[in-house]
Motif scaffolding. Structure first.
Motif, PDB file in Angstrom:
ATOM      1  N   LYS A   1       0.904  -1.249   0.143  1.00 48.89           N
ATOM      2  CA  LYS A   1       0.057   0.037   0.030  1.00 48.89           C
ATOM      3  C   LYS A   1       0.824   1.283  -0.048  1.00 48.89           C
ATOM      4  N   ILE A   2       0.734   1.918  -1.254  1.00 44.57           N
ATOM      5  CA  ILE A   2       1.550   3.225  -1.231  1.00 44.57           C
ATOM      6  C   ILE A   2       0.940   4.407  -0.367  1.00 44.57           C
ATOM      7  N   ILE A   3       1.431   4.888   0.684  1.00 43.51           N
ATOM      8  CA  ILE A   3       1.144   5.970   1.456  1.00 43.51           C
ATOM      9  C   ILE A   3       1.272   7.202   0.707  1.00 43.51           C
ATOM     10  N   ARG A   4       2.435   7.323   0.215  1.00 48.37           N
ATOM     11  CA  ARG A   4       2.680   8.826  -0.590  1.00 48.37           C
ATOM     12  C   ARG A   4       3.602   8.192  -1.762  1.00 48.37           C
ATOM     13  N   PRO A   5       3.136   8.546  -3.013  1.00 48.41           N
ATOM     14  CA  PRO A   5       4.017   8.158  -4.093  1.00 48.41           C
ATOM     15  C   PRO A   5       5.191   9.003  -4.119  1.00 48.41           C
ATOM     16  N   ALA A   6       6.281   8.654  -4.859  1.00 45.45           N
ATOM     17  CA  ALA A   6       7.348   9.136  -4.972  1.00 45.45           C
ATOM     18  C   ALA A   6       7.279  10.488  -5.758  1.00 45.45           C
ATOM     19  N   ARG A   7       8.198  11.457  -5.426  1.00 46.77           N
ATOM     20  CA  ARG A   7       8.156  12.851  -6.047  1.00 46.77           C
ATOM     21  C   ARG A   7       9.339  13.022  -6.743  1.00 46.77           C
ATOM     22  N   GLY A   8       9.787  12.162  -7.441  1.00 47.50           N
ATOM     23  CA  GLY A   8      11.123  12.232  -7.973  1.00 47.50           C
ATOM     24  C   GLY A   8      11.860  11.011  -8.057  1.00 47.50           C
ATOM     25  N   THR A   9      13.274  11.179  -8.321  1.00 42.70           N
ATOM     26  CA  THR A   9      14.168   9.791  -7.919  1.00 42.70           C
ATOM     27  C   THR A   9      15.082  10.165  -7.049  1.00 42.70           C
ATOM     28  N   LEU A  10      16.169   9.446  -6.736  1.00 40.28           N
ATOM     29  CA  LEU A  10      17.229   9.674  -5.827  1.00 40.28           C
ATOM     30  C   LEU A  10      17.906  10.741  -6.152  1.00 40.28           C
ATOM     31  N   THR A  11      17.851  11.018  -7.627  1.00 43.11           N
ATOM     32  CA  THR A  11      18.956  12.200  -8.105  1.00 43.11           C
ATOM     33  C   THR A  11      18.169  13.343  -8.773  1.00 43.11           C
ATOM     34  N   GLN A  12      16.819  13.213  -8.900  1.00 43.66           N
ATOM     35  CA  GLN A  12      16.112  14.246  -9.694  1.00 43.66           C
ATOM     36  C   GLN A  12      14.610  14.368  -9.087  1.00 43.66           C
ATOM     37  N   THR A  13      14.255  15.716  -9.093  1.00 42.66           N
ATOM     38  CA  THR A  13      12.868  16.005  -8.579  1.00 42.66           C
ATOM     39  C   THR A  13      12.048  16.097  -9.752  1.00 42.66           C
ATOM     40  N   TYR A  14      10.750  16.024  -9.746  1.00 41.09           N
ATOM     41  CA  TYR A  14      10.042  15.974 -10.725  1.00 41.09           C
ATOM     42  C   TYR A  14       9.537  17.464 -10.799  1.00 41.09           C
ATOM     43  N   ALA A  15       9.451  18.005 -11.976  1.00 37.73           N
ATOM     44  CA  ALA A  15       8.772  19.398 -11.815  1.00 37.73           C
ATOM     45  C   ALA A  15       7.580  19.581 -11.416  1.00 37.73           C
ATOM     46  N   THR A  16       7.320  20.653 -10.485  1.00 36.03           N
ATOM     47  CA  THR A  16       6.235  20.685  -9.975  1.00 36.03           C
ATOM     48  C   THR A  16       4.853  20.978 -10.848  1.00 36.03           C
ATOM     49  N   ALA A  17       5.238  21.686 -12.038  1.00 40.69           N
ATOM     50  CA  ALA A  17       4.296  21.879 -12.900  1.00 40.69           C
ATOM     51  C   ALA A  17       3.755  20.711 -13.512  1.00 40.69           C
ATOM     52  N   THR A  18       4.611  19.660 -13.481  1.00 37.39           N
ATOM     53  CA  THR A  18       3.875  18.291 -14.119  1.00 37.39           C
ATOM     54  C   THR A  18       2.890  17.245 -13.095  1.00 37.39           C
ATOM     55  N   VAL A  19       3.254  17.876 -12.024  1.00 39.45           N
ATOM     56  CA  VAL A  19       2.607  17.003 -11.077  1.00 39.45           C
ATOM     57  C   VAL A  19       1.269  17.914 -10.379  1.00 39.45           C
ATOM     58  N   PRO A  20      -0.065  17.462 -11.073  1.00 37.64           N
ATOM     59  CA  PRO A  20      -0.995  18.293 -10.568  1.00 37.64           C
ATOM     60  C   PRO A  20      -1.411  18.300  -9.050  1.00 37.64           C
ATOM     61  N   ALA A  21      -2.056  18.909  -8.435  1.00 34.65           N
ATOM     62  CA  ALA A  21      -2.398  18.866  -6.984  1.00 34.65           C
ATOM     63  C   ALA A  21      -3.534  17.753  -6.882  1.00 34.65           C
ATOM     64  N   ARG A  22      -3.606  16.962  -5.777  1.00 33.28           N
ATOM     65  CA  ARG A  22      -4.517  15.862  -5.916  1.00 33.28           C
ATOM     66  C   ARG A  22      -5.260  16.030  -4.510  1.00 33.28           C
ATOM     67  N   GLU A  23      -6.716  15.780  -4.522  1.00 30.44           N
ATOM     68  CA  GLU A  23      -7.583  15.996  -3.213  1.00 30.44           C
ATOM     69  C   GLU A  23      -7.959  14.570  -3.114  1.00 30.44           C
ATOM     70  N   GLU A  24      -7.974  14.052  -1.765  1.00 33.78           N
ATOM     71  CA  GLU A  24      -8.876  12.720  -1.542  1.00 33.78           C
ATOM     72  C   GLU A  24     -10.266  13.103  -1.405  1.00 33.78           C
ATOM     73  N   ILE A  25     -11.195  12.277  -2.116  1.00 31.54           N
ATOM     74  CA  ILE A  25     -12.489  12.167  -1.996  1.00 31.54           C
ATOM     75  C   ILE A  25     -13.017  10.759  -1.695  1.00 31.54           C
TER      76      ILE A  25
END
Length: 96
Positions: A36-60
């Motif tokens: 069970k993934i509690i929080r997905p990765a936000r990049g790799t060990l060496t690079q971050t994902y651009a914040t513009a490519t990761v849309p904000a998410r809301e739990e419903i």
């Protein structure tokens, strides 16, 4: 006689001897408990994902038929993202 064999089958590995991660790497890491993934990765060990490519998410909370819920979960560990993509595709099709 109870004695230790000359060579054990497997050398013991101390998990504390692993690589040390920086705070920045830990901030990007995926957090999971078992499968069970509690929080997905936000990049790799060496690079971050651009914040513009990761849309904000809301739990419903969404109530669906049991067979639909089972089918969604059966698509794999990233089933919630796949369901969100399917909903987005349906909305885009509906708007056009």
């Amino acid at each position: 006689m109870n004695g230790k064999p000359e060579k054990s089958d497997q050398d013991w590995f101390d998990p504390d001897d692993g690589i040390e991660l920086t705070e920045e790497q830990l901030d990007r890491a995926e957090y999971a408990i078992g499968d069970k993934i509690i929080r997905p990765a936000r990049g790799t060990l060496t690079q971050t994902y651009a914040t513009a490519t990761v849309p904000a998410r809301e739990e419903i909370s969404l109530s669906v038929d049991q067979d639909l819920a089972n089918a969604l979960r059966a698509t794999g560990p990233d089933w919630q993202s796949k369901a969100a993509d399917a909903l987005r595709e349906w909305l885009d099709h509906r708007r056009s």
